[in-house]
Design a protein around this motif. Structure first.
Motif, PDB file in Angstrom:
ATOM      1  N   GLY A 204     -10.900  -1.771   7.086  1.00  0.00           N
ATOM      2  CA  GLY A 204     -12.127  -1.048   6.784  1.00  0.00           C
ATOM      3  C   GLY A 204     -11.951   0.271   6.087  1.00  0.00           C
ATOM      4  N   TYR A 205     -10.751   0.621   5.680  1.00  0.00           N
ATOM      5  CA  TYR A 205     -10.535   1.891   4.996  1.00  0.00           C
ATOM      6  C   TYR A 205     -10.864   1.753   3.511  1.00  0.00           C
ATOM      7  CZ  TYR A 205      -8.088   3.012   9.303  1.00  0.00           C
ATOM      8  OH  TYR A 205      -7.783   3.219  10.624  1.00  0.00           O
ATOM      9  N   SER A 206     -11.273   2.850   2.922  1.00  0.00           N
ATOM     10  CA  SER A 206     -11.721   2.832   1.530  1.00  0.00           C
ATOM     11  C   SER A 206     -10.528   2.778   0.574  1.00  0.00           C
ATOM     12  CB  SER A 206     -12.550   4.084   1.241  1.00  0.00           C
ATOM     13  OG  SER A 206     -11.732   5.240   1.313  1.00  0.00           O
ATOM     14  N   PRO A 207     -10.777   2.373  -0.691  1.00  0.00           N
ATOM     15  CA  PRO A 207      -9.703   2.414  -1.692  1.00  0.00           C
ATOM     16  C   PRO A 207      -9.118   3.813  -1.877  1.00  0.00           C
ATOM     17  CG  PRO A 207     -11.522   1.063  -2.478  1.00  0.00           C
ATOM     18  CD  PRO A 207     -11.994   1.714  -1.210  1.00  0.00           C
ATOM     19  N   ALA A 208      -9.952   4.857  -1.662  1.00  0.00           N
ATOM     20  CA  ALA A 208      -9.424   6.215  -1.784  1.00  0.00           C
ATOM     21  C   ALA A 208      -8.346   6.485  -0.732  1.00  0.00           C
ATOM     22  CB  ALA A 208     -10.563   7.229  -1.643  1.00  0.00           C
ATOM     23  N   VAL A 209      -8.569   5.994   0.482  1.00  0.00           N
ATOM     24  CA  VAL A 209      -7.568   6.166   1.535  1.00  0.00           C
ATOM     25  C   VAL A 209      -6.298   5.397   1.194  1.00  0.00           C
ATOM     26  CG1 VAL A 209      -7.039   5.702   3.964  1.00  0.00           C
ATOM     27  CG2 VAL A 209      -9.281   6.596   3.316  1.00  0.00           C
ATOM     28  N   VAL A 210      -6.479   4.187   0.671  1.00  0.00           N
ATOM     29  CA  VAL A 210      -5.319   3.388   0.266  1.00  0.00           C
ATOM     30  C   VAL A 210      -4.518   4.119  -0.807  1.00  0.00           C
ATOM     31  CG1 VAL A 210      -4.573   1.200  -0.740  1.00  0.00           C
ATOM     32  CG2 VAL A 210      -6.491   1.250   0.863  1.00  0.00           C
ATOM     33  N   GLY A 211      -5.224   4.670  -1.798  1.00  0.00           N
ATOM     34  CA  GLY A 211      -4.535   5.411  -2.852  1.00  0.00           C
ATOM     35  C   GLY A 211      -3.859   6.665  -2.325  1.00  0.00           C
ATOM     36  N   LEU A 212      -4.491   7.326  -1.342  1.00  0.00           N
ATOM     37  CA  LEU A 212      -3.892   8.528  -0.757  1.00  0.00           C
ATOM     38  C   LEU A 212      -2.587   8.190  -0.046  1.00  0.00           C
ATOM     39  CD1 LEU A 212      -4.061  11.539   0.032  1.00  0.00           C
ATOM     40  CD2 LEU A 212      -5.367  10.825   2.051  1.00  0.00           C
TER      41      LEU A 212
ATOM     42  N   GLU B 267       8.997   5.921   7.189  1.00  0.00           N
ATOM     43  CA  GLU B 267       9.759   4.893   6.465  1.00  0.00           C
ATOM     44  C   GLU B 267      10.081   5.340   5.052  1.00  0.00           C
ATOM     45  OE1 GLU B 267      10.179   1.505   3.679  1.00  0.00           O
ATOM     46  OE2 GLU B 267       8.456   2.858   3.869  1.00  0.00           O
ATOM     47  N   ARG B 268       9.114   5.967   4.368  1.00  0.00           N
ATOM     48  CA  ARG B 268       9.347   6.415   3.001  1.00  0.00           C
ATOM     49  C   ARG B 268      10.377   7.547   2.965  1.00  0.00           C
ATOM     50  NH1 ARG B 268       9.880   4.331  -1.504  1.00  0.00           N
ATOM     51  NH2 ARG B 268      11.625   5.746  -1.689  1.00  0.00           N
TER      52      ARG B 268
ATOM     53  N   ALA C  46      -0.610   5.635  -0.614  1.00  0.00           N
ATOM     54  CA  ALA C  46       0.398   5.275  -1.617  1.00  0.00           C
ATOM     55  C   ALA C  46       0.911   6.506  -2.353  1.00  0.00           C
ATOM     56  CB  ALA C  46      -0.191   4.272  -2.604  1.00  0.00           C
ATOM     57  N   GLY C  47       0.003   7.421  -2.695  1.00  0.00           N
ATOM     58  CA  GLY C  47       0.418   8.609  -3.432  1.00  0.00           C
ATOM     59  C   GLY C  47       1.295   9.533  -2.614  1.00  0.00           C
ATOM     60  N   VAL C  48       0.912   9.742  -1.340  1.00  0.00           N
ATOM     61  CA  VAL C  48       1.703  10.634  -0.481  1.00  0.00           C
ATOM     62  C   VAL C  48       3.091  10.052  -0.234  1.00  0.00           C
ATOM     63  CG1 VAL C  48       1.865  11.608   1.831  1.00  0.00           C
ATOM     64  CG2 VAL C  48      -0.298  11.681   0.600  1.00  0.00           C
ATOM     65  N   SER C  49       3.164   8.744  -0.011  1.00  0.00           N
ATOM     66  CA  SER C  49       4.471   8.134   0.241  1.00  0.00           C
ATOM     67  C   SER C  49       5.361   8.221  -0.993  1.00  0.00           C
ATOM     68  CB  SER C  49       4.303   6.677   0.674  1.00  0.00           C
ATOM     69  OG  SER C  49       3.688   5.908  -0.353  1.00  0.00           O
TER      70      SER C  49
END
Length: 505
Positions: free
Chosen positions: A70-78, A144-145, A80-83
């Motif tokens: 249920g998380y938004s694409p913005a959260v997904v991008g955040l 992990e990253r 990925a970007g932070v990692s």
């Protein structure tokens, strides 16, 4: 009696009265060392392939998991970007202890920490009704990253320590083949496991890190760089003297026939004898100066930026930096341009899976063929030819429409690229001192990773404001500039840019 040894500029050495028989070469010991090196190379290949397979399997399903929760694409991008940013920032910093001799420990414990992080995600998905908290997921991904960045930074100096110069292209090609094979099998395997259970891809990733840790621990080499000739390599630019001191002073007193490491003997250090004139007492040596906080930070900064200074000062490494950074950025931009184009034409995710599968298979074939091609081609000519062949492939992507066309063109990229990549990586390893392998490699990897991270945003801006064909044409223009730069620089650099220790690849 005259000496039977040649003069060395030091004291003459008297020959023994009875001849000393020559020491026989221990063929068994040499064979054992060769066997250990071959075994370590295979273990390193296995560790790299397992790491890549698990990362590809879990990486492709992590966005699906976040979206499914249920998380938004913005959260997904955040996430990925932070990692990604974490890996780019930490790589050059962790490379310092790796180059100082902690390489094997860093690799082993980084794999262990990564296994625990991904294992915690798998347990949470299996126990917490399949809905772990965002905080848990974010923390696990960052841990992990971070651990993966530490492992990759330490692993960059491993190839030079387990391989002979002549075997470097083969070792690098084996690593490339493992990455390409994981790119083909990992996403498909991760998708199938995700359909069976959300936790299974992360179980696979955790197991892959365990395999990596076991392979690293089983390697016979201690993976420590030989620092005996470090002073000669650095040219004493920092003012180090014969003993390697920073102040340039030799601790051995040339007037002391005993060769003691301090000009004062035991009696001198104890003070003058009874009845001696106190004025004749030698001055007490000053205590060693304490390094200030500012000096400590300056020293740490110098250590962390040593790889950057080496890359800036070495034409060969500058060529590798420019080539890999440009090609990584171009490929990332072209890939996202293909995603945008196929999405606008009504294609779903299956066509992009086809493009990735064709690209991965072509890259695997190119990696397996690269060692044989390297032996038969001039390195400079091979890199120049590959650079020019990429130009029409990028330009053709501007007119591509269907997934099969995209797959064929990206497959062409991935088929020819390993030849140049293997040559440049092998030469970069040969041209880098062992004690700077991780730091120089981190500089190259950070530049290439940064370009690949920024390219999708630039591709999206060009597609939105100028059309889907513009990113491909812009990338073709960049590749023309790269091909010109390579044409005029590769021949001179690849034939003359290596120190004597590196010739023989």
């Amino acid at each position: 009696m005259g000496s039977s040894l040649p003069e060395t500029g030091a004291s003459r050495v008297e020959a023994p009265e009875s001849p000393v028989p020559p020491v026989p070469i221990n063929d068994a010991a040499h064979a054992e060392r060769t066997s250990h090196a071959t075994r370590d190379i295979r273990l390193f290949w296995c560790a790299n392939a397992a790491d890549s397979l698990g990362s590809q399997a879990s990486g492709v399903v992590l966005p699906l998991l976040l979206l499914g929760l249920g998380y938004s694409p913005a959260v997904v991008g955040l996430v990925a970007g932070v990692s990604t940013a974490t890996g780019l920032v930490l790589g050059p910093l962790v490379a310092v202890p790796a180059d100082r001799g902690a390489r094997k420990r860093v690799m082993f414990w980084s794999a262990v920490v990564s296994a625990l992080a991904m294992g915690s995600v798998a347990v949470a998905l299996a126990v917490a009704e399949g809905r772990p908290s965002l905080l848990h997921l974010l923390a696990a991904v960052l841990v992990e990253r971070t651990a993966t960045a530490c492992y990759e930074a330490a692993a960059r100096g491993t190839v030079a320590l387990i391989s002979t110069p002549g075997n470097l292209p083969r070792v690098v090609a084996g690593l490339e083949a493992g990455d390409r094979g994981a790119l083909v099998a990992g996403p498909a395997l991760g998708g199938m496991l995700y359909q069976a259970s959300r936790a299974l891809p992360f179980v696979l990733d955790a197991v892959s890190y365990v395999v990596t840790a076991v392979c690293v621990r089983a390697m016979r080499s201690d993976l420590r760089a030989d620092r005996t000739d470090r002073t000669d390599r650095t040219g004493r630019a920092d003012g180090a003297g014969p003993a390697g001191r920073a102040d340039g002073a030799d601790r051995t007193d040339p007037a002391d026939p005993a060769g003691r490491t301090d000009s004062a003997g035991p009696a001198d250090r104890a003070g003058p004898a009874d009845g001696a004139d106190p004025a004749a007492r030698p001055p007490r040596p000053a205590p060693p100066a304490r390094r200030s906080v500012r000096g400590t930070w300056s020293a740490l900064a110098a250590e962390a930026t040593a790889g950057l200074r080496l890359v800036r000062a070495t034409p060969l490494l500058r060529l590798v930096l420019v080539w890999t950074t440009t090609v990584n950025g171009v490929l990332a931009a072209l890939y996202y341009d293909a995603v945008f184009t196929l999405q606008e034409s009504g294609h779903g995710g299956t066509p992009m899976g086809l493009v990735l599968a064709l690209s991965g298979a072509a890259g695997l074939a190119g990696s397996l063929a690269a060692p044989r091609l390297v032996r038969g081609l001039s390195p400079a000519r091979a890199v120049v030819v590959v650079s020019w062949l990429m130009v029409p492939l990028a330009a053709a992507l501007a007119t591509a429409g269907g997934p099969w066309t995209y797959g064929a063109l990206f497959g062409g990229f991935c088929l020819i690229m390993p030849l140049a990549t293997v040559i440049l990586q092998a030469r970069a390893i040969q041209g880098t001192p062992p004690e700077l392998q991780a730091r120089a490699g981190s500089v190259l990897a950070t530049a290439a990773g940064g370009a690949a991270a920024m390219a999708p945003a630039l591709s999206g801006l060009l597609t939105a404001h100028a059309g889907a064909a513009v990113p491909a044409l812009a990338c073709a223009g960049l590749l023309v500039l790269l091909a010109l730069y390579t044409t005029f620089g590769a021949t001179r650099v690849l034939t003359k840019g290596l120190p004597e220790r590196g010739r023989g690849a």
